[in-house]
Design a protein around this motif. Structure first.
Motif, PDB file in Angstrom:
ATOM      1  N   ALA A  28       0.825  -1.217   0.000  1.00 44.35           N
ATOM      2  CA  ALA A  28       0.000   0.000   0.000  1.00 44.35           C
ATOM      3  C   ALA A  28       0.855   1.262   0.000  1.00 44.35           C
ATOM      4  CB  ALA A  28      -0.927   0.000   1.212  1.00 44.35           C
ATOM      5  N   ASP A  29       2.072   1.160   0.583  1.00 43.59           N
ATOM      6  CA  ASP A  29       2.959   2.323   0.595  1.00 43.59           C
ATOM      7  C   ASP A  29       3.514   2.620  -0.786  1.00 43.59           C
ATOM      8  OD1 ASP A  29       2.683   2.591   3.382  1.00 43.59           O
ATOM      9  OD2 ASP A  29       4.200   1.038   3.707  1.00 43.59           O
ATOM     10  N   LEU A  30       3.544   1.624  -1.640  1.00 41.51           N
ATOM     11  CA  LEU A  30       4.055   1.789  -3.001  1.00 41.51           C
ATOM     12  C   LEU A  30       2.950   1.423  -3.983  1.00 41.51           C
ATOM     13  CD1 LEU A  30       7.553   0.129  -2.472  1.00 41.51           C
ATOM     14  CD2 LEU A  30       7.035   2.561  -2.543  1.00 41.51           C
ATOM     15  N   ASN A  31       1.831   2.122  -3.873  1.00 37.02           N
ATOM     16  CA  ASN A  31       0.655   1.832  -4.684  1.00 37.02           C
ATOM     17  C   ASN A  31       0.390   2.981  -5.640  1.00 37.02           C
ATOM     18  OD1 ASN A  31      -1.719   0.775  -5.698  1.00 37.02           O
ATOM     19  ND2 ASN A  31      -2.967   1.612  -4.045  1.00 37.02           N
ATOM     20  N   PRO A  32       0.915   2.915  -6.843  1.00 33.18           N
ATOM     21  CA  PRO A  32       0.679   4.005  -7.796  1.00 33.18           C
ATOM     22  C   PRO A  32      -0.801   4.097  -8.147  1.00 33.18           C
ATOM     23  CG  PRO A  32       2.358   2.477  -8.597  1.00 33.18           C
ATOM     24  CD  PRO A  32       1.722   1.842  -7.426  1.00 33.18           C
ATOM     25  N   ARG A  33      -1.352   5.272  -8.127  1.00 28.08           N
ATOM     26  CA  ARG A  33      -2.753   5.459  -8.457  1.00 28.08           C
ATOM     27  C   ARG A  33      -2.957   6.865  -9.023  1.00 28.08           C
ATOM     28  NH1 ARG A  33      -1.596   5.465  -3.271  1.00 28.08           N
ATOM     29  NH2 ARG A  33      -2.272   7.171  -1.917  1.00 28.08           N
ATOM     30  N   VAL A  34      -3.979   7.009  -9.812  1.00 31.31           N
ATOM     31  CA  VAL A  34      -4.273   8.283 -10.450  1.00 31.31           C
ATOM     32  C   VAL A  34      -5.020   9.171  -9.462  1.00 31.31           C
ATOM     33  CG1 VAL A  34      -5.505   9.423 -12.326  1.00 31.31           C
ATOM     34  CG2 VAL A  34      -4.366   7.237 -12.731  1.00 31.31           C
ATOM     35  N   THR A  35      -4.482  10.330  -9.179  1.00 30.20           N
ATOM     36  CA  THR A  35      -5.149  11.294  -8.311  1.00 30.20           C
ATOM     37  C   THR A  35      -5.714  12.470  -9.094  1.00 30.20           C
ATOM     38  OG1 THR A  35      -3.041  12.430  -7.887  1.00 30.20           O
ATOM     39  CG2 THR A  35      -3.693  10.689  -6.344  1.00 30.20           C
ATOM     40  N   VAL A  36      -5.166  12.746 -10.256  1.00 30.10           N
ATOM     41  CA  VAL A  36      -5.641  13.852 -11.091  1.00 30.10           C
ATOM     42  C   VAL A  36      -5.724  13.357 -12.524  1.00 30.10           C
ATOM     43  CG1 VAL A  36      -5.203  16.188 -11.899  1.00 30.10           C
ATOM     44  CG2 VAL A  36      -4.571  15.553  -9.570  1.00 30.10           C
ATOM     45  N   HIS A  37      -6.806  13.671 -13.201  1.00 34.94           N
ATOM     46  CA  HIS A  37      -6.959  13.280 -14.592  1.00 34.94           C
ATOM     47  C   HIS A  37      -7.768  14.340 -15.322  1.00 34.94           C
ATOM     48  CE1 HIS A  37      -8.814  11.283 -18.099  1.00 34.94           C
ATOM     49  NE2 HIS A  37      -7.721  10.563 -18.113  1.00 34.94           N
ATOM     50  N   TYR A  38      -7.274  14.753 -16.476  1.00 34.69           N
ATOM     51  CA  TYR A  38      -7.972  15.734 -17.287  1.00 34.69           C
ATOM     52  C   TYR A  38      -8.298  15.116 -18.643  1.00 34.69           C
ATOM     53  CZ  TYR A  38      -6.812  19.346 -13.907  1.00 34.69           C
ATOM     54  OH  TYR A  38      -6.727  20.087 -12.759  1.00 34.69           O
TER      55      TYR A  38
END
Length: 820
Positions: A28-38
């Motif tokens: 979970a500490d190294l969990n890439p995820r999208v926080t902003v998307h345009y």
């Protein structure tokens, strides 16, 4: 409505979170995820709208959902499974969105939290899905002809399968169907004006039934046996595209498969049904005696057929939407149709204006308009304009691929109809991305840090807070206001002590560059750097941007393009008069510029006729390294706008320069000066510094940053079709180059520990042996990380410089990925 039929079931207790040892690293500490998307994903395929909160959701073929509201209100919901979304609906005005995947998983999304609130896996194939307006109840039809009810409990965060279903055998008996194989349900529509007590169920084989929930009985049945063409035909269509309206009565044995349906009246008395063969039927479903099951009588008042074309082979009617025409009272409407034309005809969305005087037997088409989509048609929805415009009516949102959303109001459609043309209305509103990627086409971009306490941050913060510079957005929607207003807004720069900490820079195919404040997810445009320099004709400045670099210490931006030109801009100008330096390989011109508002171009470098691949500032912005596609590197003194050196090709194969990194060494033990140090310190003539350059074919060269002499070179053999991606310098857990990350604290076991990995060293020149000895003591703690498409190489910096290198780790990218 269903609460009196079902027992409330408590939510299952949530499993406690597993204890994690303090200081340990988890996935979970190294969990890439999208926080902003345009923008709208290119795989967009289905639309949904919240009529009250005025939101639009866009489902895709890869499990993503884009939710769009008013200005700066955008959210990207990413499903754990990358599967196409076949159904998408809002729980109106409740802040929840329901999606159904191709593998029949039902997910309820919490829009405020941007995450899945609950989900269930359905065992059979879901073929129809509908949320009951104003409630948390949902109808679900499956491939076996069954209709079920599910409910989402917002307090318990639970999606529950309720113990209620519509008995298919009862409907089959009323319709006179004896086949043991029940047809699939293709549509479920709660009937308007029934207080949620009745639902219209449509089956694949053409059967229509109204079921009363409160009385558990069939109210009305219609089907293919009620169809027979009587022979009345009228045509009211321009450009030789016939529109046929026909009466139908009973005793037809032909099986007509249903492909779409919608209500065609406000009270639920008329239903429009689209068929696979291209027909459209208007069914009269009014029931004079609600206590008695209404079988279809042999009357022309029951159903009317409409055909968009008289061809023998026509496209299935995929999409049907209806809206009342307020100017015509209860006897006029618009019908939006996708499909029904001849096979091979042009792709259009057909908009019909229909009227009837006494009943559907008097139905006639007043006008027809074919709207050509800008791209491949994907879906459409209608959103009422009540409260947004004074004229009322509906807004048409049309989704096309790849990733375009257009909106049309009644005025726009009326203008299009008056033109009698099959072209997209020029006054239609288009969803405008805060960060354009297609119009104009984005070619390169980067996210850069701005030192919060620096002068550059203060200058940008004043511009953002006061909005003094109003740079044009692209593309404009004209005078029309974007009609969506709802949603959960992102954090904005509203505090008094707001300071810019991050900027996003993008270069475009037309040579322009845009810079946004990226401190918060709601990006705001700060600068637009065009290609024109007032008073000067700069050749090839409009070529496509191929490289970018920004330096917050000197408040400068370097722009490289496909024609080998590098433009240097000062973003905040303090003097009343500036100069433009046009520098070529052997000559230099200086022209006087008068200060104007906004950024100014200070220098234009045209050194080689080769595309610029890499730009990187060094020595606190006083030096600029330029890597070219031909494999050569130029070093520019930014303070004097002069060229220090231009190397020969660094790769034997003349491969393009792909990566670069810089590091400085002073006479003290500090490897890199603090950003807060004065510029005079960074200009120390006694400072030694190196430039690490790697070409796309993994040929690593170490250069003396002052003279351009080659300190050492390494050729790293790669697998076929692999190329270099990035390069980082690490020291004591920190990346010395300008990349804001820390990765060396994570300890990996090497996949290969052999000291010899086939790297071929190139012998260093004897005249730099003294420099090697000088650098050696300061390289003990430094590592260089080389990233390729299929492998990572972590090397000792000292070993690379001294050419008696030692490869520390070599492991595949797949091995690293499991830690993320």
């Amino acid at each position: 409505m269903f609460t009196k039929f079902f027992d409330n079931h408590g939510a299952s207790p949530q499993s406690p979170k597993s204890d994690v040892a303090k200081g340990s690293l988890t996935s979970a500490d190294l969990n890439p995820r999208v926080t902003v998307h345009y923008g709208i994903p290119a795989t967009a395929s289905v639309l949904a709208c919240d009529l009250i909160q005025r939101l639009v959701a866009v489902g895709t073929l890869d499990g993503r959902i884009k939710v769009i509201g008013g200005e700066n209100i955008e959210a990207l919901l990413v499903s754990p499974k990358q599967l196409p979304i076949k159904n998408l609906e809002f729980l109106q005005n409740q802040g929840f969105l329901v999606s159904v995947s191709n593998e029949n998983e039902i997910q309820v999304w919490d829009l405020e939290q941007r995450q899945i609130a609950s989900h269930i896996q359905w065992e059979s194939n879901i073929t129809a899905f509908k949320v009951i307006h104003g409630t948390s109840y949902m109808y679900l039809g499956d491939e076996h002809g069954m209709v079920y009810v599910i409910k989402y409990d917002a307090e318990e965060h639970k999606l529950a399968h309720l113990p209620y279903y519509v008995p298919t055998n009862v409907i089959a008996e009323e319709a006179g169907i004896s086949s043991p194989n029940h047809p699939s349900v293709v549509g479920v529509l709660p009937q308007p004006c029934s207080q949620g007590n009745r639902v219209l169920i449509a089956y694949e084989n053409g059967l229509l039934a109204i079921w009363d929930i409160s009385e558990d009985r069939v109210v009305l049945v219609r089907g293919n046996k009620d169809l027979q063409l009587k022979g009345r035909t009228t045509s009211d269509s321009p450009e030789e595209k016939k529109l046929e309206v026909s009466d139908c009565t009973s005793d037809g044995d032909e099986v007509k498969e249903i492909s779409s349906l919608c209500w065609a009246s406000n009270d639920g008395s008329i239903l429009a049904v689209g068929y696979v063969d291209g027909d459209i039927m208007f069914w009269n479903l009014s029931t004079a005696n609600p206590k008695r099951i209404q079988q279809a009588e042999k009357s022309p008042n029951n159903v009317v057929k409409l055909q968009l074309s008289s061809g023998e082979k026509r496209l299935p009617v995929i999409v049907l939407h209806w809206s009342a025409n307020q100017s015509c009272g209860d006897h006029g409407c618009k019908l939006f149709v996708y499909g029904g034309d001849n096979v091979g005809s042009e792709e259009v969305l057909t908009i019909l204006s229909l009227e009837w005087t006494s009943g559907i037997e008097s139905l006639k088409c007043v006008s027809r308009m074919d709207l050509t989509p800008n791209g491949s048609f994907a879906d459409m929805v209608l959103l009422p304009t009540v409260g947004v415009t004074e004229s009322g009516g509906n807004l048409l949102f049309m989704l096309t691929n790849p990733g375009q959303l257009h909106v049309y109001d009644d005025a726009c459609l009326a203008a299009l109809l008056s033109q009698q043309e099959k072209t997209t209305c020029v006054s239609s509103g288009q969803y405008v991305m805060p960060i354009p990627t297609v119009d104009p086409c984005m070619t390169v971009s980067k996210l850069a840090l701005v030192y919060r306490d620096g002068e550059f941050s203060k200058a940008l913060s004043k511009i953002v807070s006061a909005t003094k510079l109003k740079a044009p957005h692209t593309p404009a929607t004209g005078s029309r206001r974007w009609p969506l207003t709802g949603g959960f807004p992102s954090l904005l720069s509203e505090t008094a002590d707001y300071q810019v900490e991050r900027v996003y820079v993008a270069g475009y195919q037309d040579g322009s560059v845009r810079i946004w404040d990226a401190t918060y997810p709601a990006l705001s445009l700060i600068f637009v750097l065009g290609t024109e320099v007032p008073g000067f004709d700069v050749a090839v400045a409009s070529a496509s941007v191929s490289a970018l670099e920004i330096c917050s210490l000197t408040q400068s931006v370097a722009i490289g393009n496909e024609c080998g030109m590098v433009r240097l801009y000062k973003l905040t100008v303090t003097s009343d008069e500036m100069s433009l330096n046009i520098v070529k390989e052997t000559e230099k011109e200086v022209h006087t510029l008068h200060q104007t508002d906004g950024p100014q171009c200070l220098a234009v470098f045209s050194l080689l006729n080769s595309p610029v691949c890499v730009l990187q500032f060094a020595k606190f912005g006083t030096r600029l390294a330029v890597g070219f596609n031909c494999g050569r590197v130029a070093m520019v003194d930014v303070s004097t706008f002069s060229v220090l050196f231009i190397t020969d090709s660094l790769s034997p194969s003349n491969c393009p320069v792909g990566l670069s990194a810089m590091i400085s060494f002073t006479d003290n033990d500090t490897l890199v000066n603090s950003p807060r140090d004065s510029v005079s310190t960074s200009l120390n003539d006694n400072e030694k510094w190196l430039a690490f350059v790697m070409t796309k074919d993994a040929y690593l060269t170490v250069l003396d940053g002052t003279t351009g002499n080659v300190v050492s070179s390494l050729s790293i053999p790669l697998k076929a079709e692999s190329s270099a991606i990035s390069m980082y310098i690490l020291e004591g857990g920190n990346i010395v180059s300008t990349v804001p990350s820390e990765i060396s604290e994570t300890k990996f076991e090497p996949a290969h520990s052999s000291p010899d990995h086939g790297i071929t060293p190139v012998e260093a020149k004897s005249e730099i042996s003294a420099q090697v000895a000088y650098f050696g003591q300061r390289l003990k703690s430094l590592l260089i990380l080389l990233c390729f498409e299929d492998a990572l190489h972590l090397c000792s910096m000292k070993s690379v410089i001294q050419v008696s290198y030692l490869m520390l780790f070599l492991f595949q990218v797949q091995y690293i990925c499991k830690f993320f």
